[in-house]
Design an enzyme around this catalytic site. Structure first.
Site, PDB file in Angstrom:
ATOM      1  N   ASN A 175     100.213 -16.856 179.796  1.00 19.27           N
ATOM      2  CA  ASN A 175      99.462 -15.292 179.026  1.00 19.27           C
ATOM      3  C   ASN A 175     101.163 -14.515 179.109  1.00 19.27           C
ATOM      4  O   ASN A 175     100.694 -14.797 180.460  1.00 19.27           O
ATOM      5  CB  ASN A 175      98.892 -14.939 179.213  1.00 19.27           C
ATOM      6  CG  ASN A 175      98.450 -13.374 178.456  1.00 19.27           C
ATOM      7  OD1 ASN A 175      98.306 -12.891 177.818  1.00 19.27           O
ATOM      8  ND2 ASN A 175      98.870 -12.099 179.117  1.00 19.27           N
ATOM      9  N   GLU A 176     101.561 -14.081 178.531  1.00 17.76           N
ATOM     10  CA  GLU A 176     102.709 -13.434 178.133  1.00 17.76           C
ATOM     11  C   GLU A 176     103.695 -13.517 179.357  1.00 17.76           C
ATOM     12  O   GLU A 176     103.650 -12.843 180.638  1.00 17.76           O
ATOM     13  CB  GLU A 176     102.160 -11.450 178.857  1.00 17.76           C
ATOM     14  CG  GLU A 176     101.516 -10.970 177.239  1.00 17.76           C
ATOM     15  CD  GLU A 176     101.610  -9.324 177.856  1.00 17.76           C
ATOM     16  OE1 GLU A 176     101.243  -8.644 178.133  1.00 17.76           O
ATOM     17  OE2 GLU A 176     100.634  -9.538 176.318  1.00 17.76           O
ATOM     18  N   TYR A 252     100.848  -4.487 169.812  1.00 19.72           N
ATOM     19  CA  TYR A 252     100.290  -3.624 169.454  1.00 19.72           C
ATOM     20  C   TYR A 252     100.730  -2.528 168.811  1.00 19.72           C
ATOM     21  O   TYR A 252     101.811  -2.432 169.129  1.00 19.72           O
ATOM     22  CB  TYR A 252      99.763  -3.040 171.460  1.00 19.72           C
ATOM     23  CG  TYR A 252      99.016  -4.165 172.104  1.00 19.72           C
ATOM     24  CD1 TYR A 252      97.560  -3.736 171.374  1.00 19.72           C
ATOM     25  CD2 TYR A 252      99.802  -4.973 172.692  1.00 19.72           C
ATOM     26  CE1 TYR A 252      96.597  -4.999 172.220  1.00 19.72           C
ATOM     27  CE2 TYR A 252      98.884  -5.810 173.174  1.00 19.72           C
ATOM     28  CZ  TYR A 252      97.128  -5.454 173.004  1.00 19.72           C
ATOM     29  OH  TYR A 252      96.513  -6.568 173.925  1.00 19.72           O
ATOM     30  N   GLU A 308      97.186 -11.722 169.957  1.00 17.96           N
ATOM     31  CA  GLU A 308      96.884  -9.949 170.606  1.00 17.96           C
ATOM     32  C   GLU A 308      98.004  -9.092 169.839  1.00 17.96           C
ATOM     33  O   GLU A 308      98.738  -9.394 169.625  1.00 17.96           O
ATOM     34  CB  GLU A 308      97.170  -9.722 172.152  1.00 17.96           C
ATOM     35  CG  GLU A 308      96.331 -10.088 173.322  1.00 17.96           C
ATOM     36  CD  GLU A 308      97.425  -9.932 174.880  1.00 17.96           C
ATOM     37  OE1 GLU A 308      97.693  -8.763 174.972  1.00 17.96           O
ATOM     38  OE2 GLU A 308      96.941 -10.347 175.675  1.00 17.96           O
TER      39      GLU A 308
END
Length: 508
Positions: A175-176, A252, A308
């Site tokens: 992740n990331e 985001y 996400e």
């Protein structure tokens, strides 16, 4: 003043299938998402099944939750799965350094997550630890979950009370990795992704769909580096991608900067428009990353997984800043509708998406009140509920005419967003009026098939920051929409200012 826009839809020209998995969700060990959200424990006065909160499960089943991503997020690359199996009283503790610097007791681990997925009827999406784990650790976790015979990990699973293996279709490789997942260079991670994917094996009939940690926002270099790491994807149109099958993307939406993201409530009209313009940026990101992927993968074997996405505001005053608890308003609902429209339009490449996060964190579906035990369905939840007709339906192109725009954030923001799909003798049209102040009329110019019936729902409120609470559970909730009538070209739809409308069509 009311303005008119036209949406031309050819009902007889279905496109790519909109995977139900773009309506996926995300649950991280963060704040009250797991503990106090999904998990209350068997001894809780809150109704539960084996410690899993019953009303949360019921609410998510009602919107046909297709998949759930766990245990993170940043937490995933600190998580060692063996700490979360066996008797709970014997499980070691750890520090959750990313989210609040709290001590995690590992009460909710692999068996509890898989039990949750079975209760939800959702496919598990397990995010593996590349950042601080090992290839062997991840390989063993796959074996523990999915192997049926008497292998060492299958035997360990049985010793912990589960005879049959689980079906785990989706597997995240880190992740990331460009940030909290290791601060790696793209070239470093591309090699690791191939290595880890190789050792995440298919056991029995469980076929893994391996998702490599992808880019942050507009980092096209990261996506290109991962795509270049594949073997020749253009050679065989019928072949499958390997050793992994998809890459992810994170984005985001916020009204301010990273250090001051803006407040979830009490925002200005200008902040409303900035938020909508930044939500619309998802369309640009999908187009740009897809274009890079198309260069190396013309047959579109590799999926794009937006695992996400959502709004990120300043935390509510008086709450732990590491818990990322924020209110969820009508503005968040319209951000969701704009994103989902974009995913529908990119159905050929976008195979999954996961809103962050499901309960009590960021753009949550559900808020649970720690004092009263009340469960609150958010405006975002209602957008997902209104859109279930798009699950596994064929996307329809929506051609918008005479759309007004507004200059925002050095871009032109179209004030109407729309998408549509068809499945058998039904179709669903989703319409968002992003104008904070002006009602508009939209003409649905429906071609190619006869429309023999329709129903409509509307989600709106008086205030832009209207939200639900334990005291007002339905301050923002969908209602039947009477503002749809016949028009020579099809139907005429009233779109109130700052509203979301779905029109379900019966066809022949």
């Amino acid at each position: 003043m009311t303005t008119t826009t036209t949406a031309v839809i050819d009902l007889d020209l279905p496109g790519a299938t909109i995977s139900r998995h773009v309506y996926g969700h995300f649950a991280e060990h963060l704040g009250r998402c797991i503990y106090g959200g999904f998990w209350v424990g068997e001894d809780s006065p809150v109704a539960n099944v084996r410690g899993i909160r019953s009303d949360v499960v019921e609410a998510l089943r009602a919107i046909s939750i297709p998949n759930l991503r766990w245990p993170g997020g940043c937490f995933a690359d600190d998580y060692h799965w063996r700490d979360g199996i066996g008797p709970r009283e014997s499980r070691p503790r750890m520090v959750n350094s990313h989210w609040g610097d709290v001590v995690e007791d590992n009460a909710f681990g692999t068996h509890e997550f898989m039990d949750l997925c079975e209760l939800l009827g959702a496919d598990p999406y397990v995010s593996g630890n590349v950042g601080s784990g090992s290839v062997a650790e991840m390989s063993d976790w796959v074996e523990y979950l999915t192997r049926a015979d008497d292998s060492p990990m299958a035997a360990l699973r049985r010793a912990n009370g589960r005879e049959k293996p689980w079906r785990v279709p989706f597997w995240g490789l880190g992740n990331e990795a460009w940030g909290c997942g290791g601060n790696l260079r793209a070239e470093q991670f591309a090699s690791l992704a191939r290595q880890y994917a190789t050792y995440c094996r298919n056991h029995g009939g469980n076929l893994l769909y391996r998702i490599a940690a992808g880019a942050n926002e507009a980092d096209l270099h990261w996506t290109e580096t991962l795509m270049r790491s594949f073997d020749d994807l253009a050679a065989d149109p019928a072949g499958s991608a390997g050793p992994f099958q998809a890459v992810s993307l994170h984005y985001y939406t916020m009204a301010g900067s990273w250090s001051d993201k803006g407040d979830a409530t009490g925002f200005s009209t200008d902040e409303w428009y900035v938020t909508m313009a930044r939500a619309r940026r998802m369309e640009e990101l999908l187009t740009r990353h897809s274009t890079v992927m198309d260069r190396y993968d013309p047959h579109r074997k590799v999926g794009l997984v937006v695992d996400e996405w959502g709004t990120w505001w300043n935390v509510e005053k008086g709450t732990n800043p590491g818990f990322l608890y924020q209110q969820n308003t009508l503005r968040d609902a319209l951000v969701a509708s704009v994103h989902l429209d974009a995913f529908h339009r990119h159905a050929e490449r976008v195979v999954m998406a996961n809103i962050a996060q499901t309960v009590n964190v960021l753009q949550a579906m559900i808020l649970t009140d720690p004092d009263t035990g009340a469960l609150v369905l958010t405006p975002t939840y209602h957008v997902f509920a209104m859109n279930t007709g798009h699950h596994d339906a064929a996307a329809l192109a929506v051609h918008l005419r005479d759309v007004e725009t507004r200059a925002v954030d050095a871009t032109e923001l179209p004030l109407v967003s729309a998408s549509a799909s068809v499945k058998g003798d039904t179709a669903l049209v989703s319409l968002s009026n992003l104008d904070a102040e002006t009602d508009r009329t939209l003409v649905l110019d429906l071609r190619g098939r006869d429309v023999v019936g329709h129903t409509a729902r509307v989600l709106t409120a008086t205030a832009l920051d209207a939200h639900n609470s334990p005291e007002q559970l339905d301050a923002v909730a969908p209602t039947n929409h009477a503002g749809v009538g016949p028009h020579p070209r099809g139907l005429e739809v009233d779109l109130p200012a700052h509203s979301y409308v779905t029109v379900a069509l019966e066809l022949r």
